[in-house]
Write an enzyme that holds these catalytic residues in place. Sequence first.
Site, PDB file in Angstrom:
ATOM      1  N   ARG A  46       0.859  -1.174   0.000  1.00 53.66           N
ATOM      2  CA  ARG A  46       0.000   0.000   0.000  1.00 53.66           C
ATOM      3  C   ARG A  46       0.903   1.234   0.000  1.00 53.66           C
ATOM      4  O   ARG A  46       2.020   1.190   0.520  1.00 53.66           O
ATOM      5  CB  ARG A  46      -0.899   0.014   1.234  1.00 53.66           C
ATOM      6  CG  ARG A  46      -1.822  -1.205   1.343  1.00 53.66           C
ATOM      7  CD  ARG A  46      -2.586  -1.182   2.661  1.00 53.66           C
ATOM      8  NE  ARG A  46      -3.505  -2.317   2.779  1.00 53.66           N
ATOM      9  CZ  ARG A  46      -3.183  -3.490   3.340  1.00 53.66           C
ATOM     10  NH1 ARG A  46      -1.970  -3.658   3.856  1.00 53.66           N
ATOM     11  NH2 ARG A  46      -4.067  -4.481   3.390  1.00 53.66           N
TER      12      ARG A  46
ATOM     13  N   TYR B  85      -9.464 -10.058  -7.691  1.00 53.20           N
ATOM     14  CA  TYR B  85      -8.454 -10.050  -8.748  1.00 53.20           C
ATOM     15  C   TYR B  85      -8.592 -11.232  -9.694  1.00 53.20           C
ATOM     16  O   TYR B  85      -8.101 -11.190 -10.813  1.00 53.20           O
ATOM     17  CB  TYR B  85      -7.052 -10.030  -8.140  1.00 53.20           C
ATOM     18  CG  TYR B  85      -6.746  -8.737  -7.443  1.00 53.20           C
ATOM     19  CD1 TYR B  85      -6.485  -7.578  -8.165  1.00 53.20           C
ATOM     20  CD2 TYR B  85      -6.747  -8.657  -6.054  1.00 53.20           C
ATOM     21  CE1 TYR B  85      -6.221  -6.382  -7.525  1.00 53.20           C
ATOM     22  CE2 TYR B  85      -6.482  -7.464  -5.410  1.00 53.20           C
ATOM     23  CZ  TYR B  85      -6.222  -6.328  -6.159  1.00 53.20           C
ATOM     24  OH  TYR B  85      -5.970  -5.147  -5.512  1.00 53.20           O
TER      25      TYR B  85
ATOM     26  N   HIS C 235      -3.475   3.180  -5.583  1.00 53.42           N
ATOM     27  CA  HIS C 235      -3.220   1.744  -5.485  1.00 53.42           C
ATOM     28  C   HIS C 235      -3.066   1.077  -6.849  1.00 53.42           C
ATOM     29  O   HIS C 235      -3.090  -0.149  -6.945  1.00 53.42           O
ATOM     30  CB  HIS C 235      -4.356   1.058  -4.721  1.00 53.42           C
ATOM     31  CG  HIS C 235      -4.264   1.239  -3.232  1.00 53.42           C
ATOM     32  ND1 HIS C 235      -3.065   1.317  -2.565  1.00 53.42           N
ATOM     33  CD2 HIS C 235      -5.224   1.342  -2.285  1.00 53.42           C
ATOM     34  CE1 HIS C 235      -3.293   1.473  -1.263  1.00 53.42           C
ATOM     35  NE2 HIS C 235      -4.591   1.497  -1.081  1.00 53.42           N
TER      36      HIS C 235
ATOM     37  N   LYS D 100      -2.059  -3.079   8.003  1.00 54.66           N
ATOM     38  CA  LYS D 100      -3.244  -2.723   8.792  1.00 54.66           C
ATOM     39  C   LYS D 100      -3.314  -3.578  10.052  1.00 54.66           C
ATOM     40  O   LYS D 100      -2.996  -4.757  10.042  1.00 54.66           O
ATOM     41  CB  LYS D 100      -4.506  -2.923   7.949  1.00 54.66           C
ATOM     42  CG  LYS D 100      -4.652  -1.912   6.815  1.00 54.66           C
ATOM     43  CD  LYS D 100      -5.971  -2.085   6.106  1.00 54.66           C
ATOM     44  CE  LYS D 100      -6.158  -1.022   5.016  1.00 54.66           C
ATOM     45  NZ  LYS D 100      -7.448  -1.165   4.320  1.00 54.66           N
TER      46      LYS D 100
ATOM     47  N   ARG E  42      -0.333  -1.429  -7.021  1.00 51.79           N
ATOM     48  CA  ARG E  42      -0.668  -2.566  -6.154  1.00 51.79           C
ATOM     49  C   ARG E  42      -1.611  -3.514  -6.905  1.00 51.79           C
ATOM     50  O   ARG E  42      -1.455  -4.728  -6.868  1.00 51.79           O
ATOM     51  CB  ARG E  42      -1.302  -2.041  -4.870  1.00 51.79           C
ATOM     52  CG  ARG E  42      -1.778  -3.114  -3.877  1.00 51.79           C
ATOM     53  CD  ARG E  42      -2.183  -2.410  -2.579  1.00 51.79           C
ATOM     54  NE  ARG E  42      -2.994  -3.222  -1.701  1.00 51.79           N
ATOM     55  CZ  ARG E  42      -2.500  -4.082  -0.808  1.00 51.79           C
ATOM     56  NH1 ARG E  42      -1.203  -4.267  -0.717  1.00 51.79           N
ATOM     57  NH2 ARG E  42      -3.304  -4.758  -0.012  1.00 51.79           N
TER      58      ARG E  42
ATOM     59  N   HIS F 128      -3.778  -9.218   2.895  1.00 51.63           N
ATOM     60  CA  HIS F 128      -5.218  -9.308   3.114  1.00 51.63           C
ATOM     61  C   HIS F 128      -5.504 -10.347   4.180  1.00 51.63           C
ATOM     62  O   HIS F 128      -5.011 -11.475   4.098  1.00 51.63           O
ATOM     63  CB  HIS F 128      -5.940  -9.718   1.818  1.00 51.63           C
ATOM     64  CG  HIS F 128      -5.996  -8.640   0.792  1.00 51.63           C
ATOM     65  ND1 HIS F 128      -6.259  -8.876  -0.538  1.00 51.63           N
ATOM     66  CD2 HIS F 128      -5.823  -7.292   0.889  1.00 51.63           C
ATOM     67  CE1 HIS F 128      -6.246  -7.742  -1.209  1.00 51.63           C
ATOM     68  NE2 HIS F 128      -5.983  -6.768  -0.358  1.00 51.63           N
TER      69      HIS F 128
END
Length: 308
Positions: free
Chosen positions: A159, A289, A254, A183, A257, A280
């Site tokens: 990110r 994706y 992003h 995160k 990414r 994730h």
Amino acid sequence: MTEFNPIKPTEAYLSDPLIDIFLDELWSNRGLSKNTLSAYRTDICHFERWALGAGFSLVDVTQTLIREYLDTRFTQGFARTSSARLVSSLRRFYGFLLVHKRIDIDPIAQIKSPKLARKLPDSLSEADVDNLLNEPNLDSPIECRDKAMLELLYATGLRVTELVSLTMEQLSLRQGLVRVVGKGDKERLVPLGELAVAEVEHYLVAARGELLKQKMSDVLFPSNRGKMMTRQTFWHRIKLYALRAGINTDLSPHTLRHAFATHLLNHGADLRVVQLLLGHSDLSTTQIYTHVAKARLSQLHSEHHPRG
């Protein structure tokens, strides 16, 4: 319909202290970023101002009032994504109040979040990525830094916030790894690849010292003032190189990414490996994706198969 007397922007407004207590707990227990905490505050405070205009404090709010607020947002043309985020913020806030016995009934428990269309992330072709990454001028210290950042970003799928906050100790060029704090303060190790390692090595020798101007800093990619760069600044740098490279795709912070994930899948990478590299926590977040990869496979089939 509840009578509503909106609080004007010029009128004094002090948010309920419960909001600060809630955000403090999120910060200490969940390790959420400043951007995420700011989004929670914005959503809850906007709702509180509206509720106060209707004569309700946050702890007096009813399910009916929340539905009226969502209806008002709909008639005012707010995006579904914005309202979905609002519902998520209020759901977490009122869950917190219920656990801490500040309310007896959760007013948002029976309210569903607006359904969102499954949007495929914007990406770049491999040729566009090559053009973008080759655009910076290595004779300029700033552009030499940007080149290293772009190569690292595309090689790792970080990110943008994770990229600009990298420190020297998170990088191991000898092992070709970067230790990322994502995160929720979750750490992951991501391989760099030979090209990214080479570009970062060149930047460290040729440009970083000049950017720091003899200042001491552990920031891997400092700004021209020797401080940590903001994600907004780097986003503007990406747009500059895209413009120079003649890339017309609607870019986002992003984009690289997304390109990282899409190109890995197009070349046969396992979805769970991509999930780990992206950081994730839920595989379903990564699965979007696969739609991009399937569309690419379908295109290749129709172009090259004799009966496509």
